[in-house]
Write an enzyme that holds these catalytic residues in place. Structure first.
Site, PDB file in Angstrom:
ATOM      1  N   HIS A   1      45.327  14.433  59.972  1.00 22.57           N
ATOM      2  CA  HIS A   1      46.279  15.545  60.019  1.00 22.57           C
ATOM      3  C   HIS A   1      46.563  16.262  58.929  1.00 22.57           C
ATOM      4  O   HIS A   1      46.142  15.578  57.774  1.00 22.57           O
ATOM      5  CB  HIS A   1      48.016  14.913  60.725  1.00 22.57           C
ATOM      6  CG  HIS A   1      48.271  13.923  60.039  1.00 22.57           C
ATOM      7  ND1 HIS A   1      48.411  12.606  60.434  1.00 22.57           N
ATOM      8  CD2 HIS A   1      48.448  13.763  58.640  1.00 22.57           C
ATOM      9  CE1 HIS A   1      48.900  11.529  59.348  1.00 22.57           C
ATOM     10  NE2 HIS A   1      48.931  12.497  58.333  1.00 22.57           N
TER      11      HIS A   1
HETATM   12  P1  TYD Z   1      50.555   8.482  62.209  1.00 23.41           P
HETATM   13  O1  TYD Z   1      51.223   9.709  61.733  1.00 23.41           O
HETATM   14  O2  TYD Z   1      49.672   8.300  63.501  1.00 23.41           O
HETATM   15  O3  TYD Z   1      49.996   7.493  61.010  1.00 23.41           O
HETATM   16  P2  TYD Z   1      48.876   7.662  59.968  1.00 23.41           P
HETATM   17  O4  TYD Z   1      49.537   8.899  59.188  1.00 23.41           O
HETATM   18  O5  TYD Z   1      48.602   6.655  59.438  1.00 23.41           O
HETATM   19  O6  TYD Z   1      47.748   8.374  61.149  1.00 23.41           O
HETATM   20  O7  TYD Z   1      51.974   7.520  62.700  1.00 23.41           O
HETATM   21  C1  TYD Z   1      51.876   6.405  63.377  1.00 23.41           C
HETATM   22  C2  TYD Z   1      53.361   6.192  64.022  1.00 23.41           C
HETATM   23  O8  TYD Z   1      54.471   6.343  63.241  1.00 23.41           O
HETATM   24  C3  TYD Z   1      53.799   7.595  65.002  1.00 23.41           C
HETATM   25  O9  TYD Z   1      54.355   7.235  66.091  1.00 23.41           O
HETATM   26  C4  TYD Z   1      54.479   8.231  63.981  1.00 23.41           C
HETATM   27  C5  TYD Z   1      55.480   7.351  63.233  1.00 23.41           C
HETATM   28  N1  TYD Z   1      55.923   7.588  62.123  1.00 23.41           N
HETATM   29  C6  TYD Z   1      57.309   7.688  61.787  1.00 23.41           C
HETATM   30  O10 TYD Z   1      58.013   7.600  62.750  1.00 23.41           O
HETATM   31  N2  TYD Z   1      57.749   8.046  60.556  1.00 23.41           N
HETATM   32  C7  TYD Z   1      56.782   8.331  59.536  1.00 23.41           C
HETATM   33  O11 TYD Z   1      57.511   8.630  58.177  1.00 23.41           O
HETATM   34  C8  TYD Z   1      55.568   8.346  59.911  1.00 23.41           C
HETATM   35  C9  TYD Z   1      54.502   8.337  58.649  1.00 23.41           C
HETATM   36  C10 TYD Z   1      55.061   8.025  61.010  1.00 23.41           C
END
Ligand code: TYD
Length: 135
Positions: A53
């Site tokens: 992302h």
């Molecule tokens: P995700 O963005 O998929 O993680 P990565 O960047 O490692 O791929 O996030 C995983 C889950 O955590 C998703 O359900 C969103 C949640 N999340 C939060 O609630 N707050 C945050 O600050 C972050 C980074 C993720």
């Protein structure tokens, strides 16, 4: 200047003595932003690719406080950089609007992430095509 040129390796001083090490990170002193959010990622292995992302407004600093991982960043022009995070006093500063992939996690990897913004799903771009098209 390409966005990718703003990606910067940060080396934090290792304060320590015979008892062990201590690393301090303070807003605007060791990271170029105010710290509003901290999260960390662990329990991922070398088959996993996380991230995939970009963020419209958030800047990040990533540090493998334990273990190792790799970070691949791509800007909207397709310029890429791969950063090896392999020491607990080394971080990487990533400005907003970079496509990010985190991968090759060692079993003991704990990837600490600092950000200048609170979590807001609306500022995440999760489609690579949207990212390249500047949406
Ligand atoms: P995700 O963005 O998929 O993680 P990565 O960047 O490692 O791929 O996030 C995983 C889950 O955590 C998703 O359900 C969103 C949640 N999340 C939060 O609630 N707050 C945050 O600050 C972050 C980074 C993720």
């Amino acid at each position: 200047m390409s966005k990718i040129d703003a990606v910067k390796i940060l080396e934090f001083p290792e304060l320590g003595d015979e008892r062990g090490h201590l690393v301090v990170i303070e807003a605007y002193k060791n990271v170029p932003f105010d710290i509003k959010r901290i999260f960390y990622i662990y329990g991922s292995d070398n088959t996993v690719v996380r991230g995939k992302h970009a963020n419209k407004h958030s800047d990040f600093c990533l540090i493998n406080v334990s273990g190792t991982s790799k970070i691949k960043v791509t800007d909207t022009k397709g310029n890429q950089k791969i950063i090896n995070l392999d020491r607990p006093h080394i971080g990487v500063y990533l400005p907003s609007m970079l496509w990010k992939e985190m991968y090759d996690f060692s079993p003991d990897s704990v990837l600490l992430v600092l950000s200048n913004e609170f979590y807001d799903e609306n500022e995440y771009i999760r489609s690579y095509n949207d990212f390249l098209n500047g949406i």
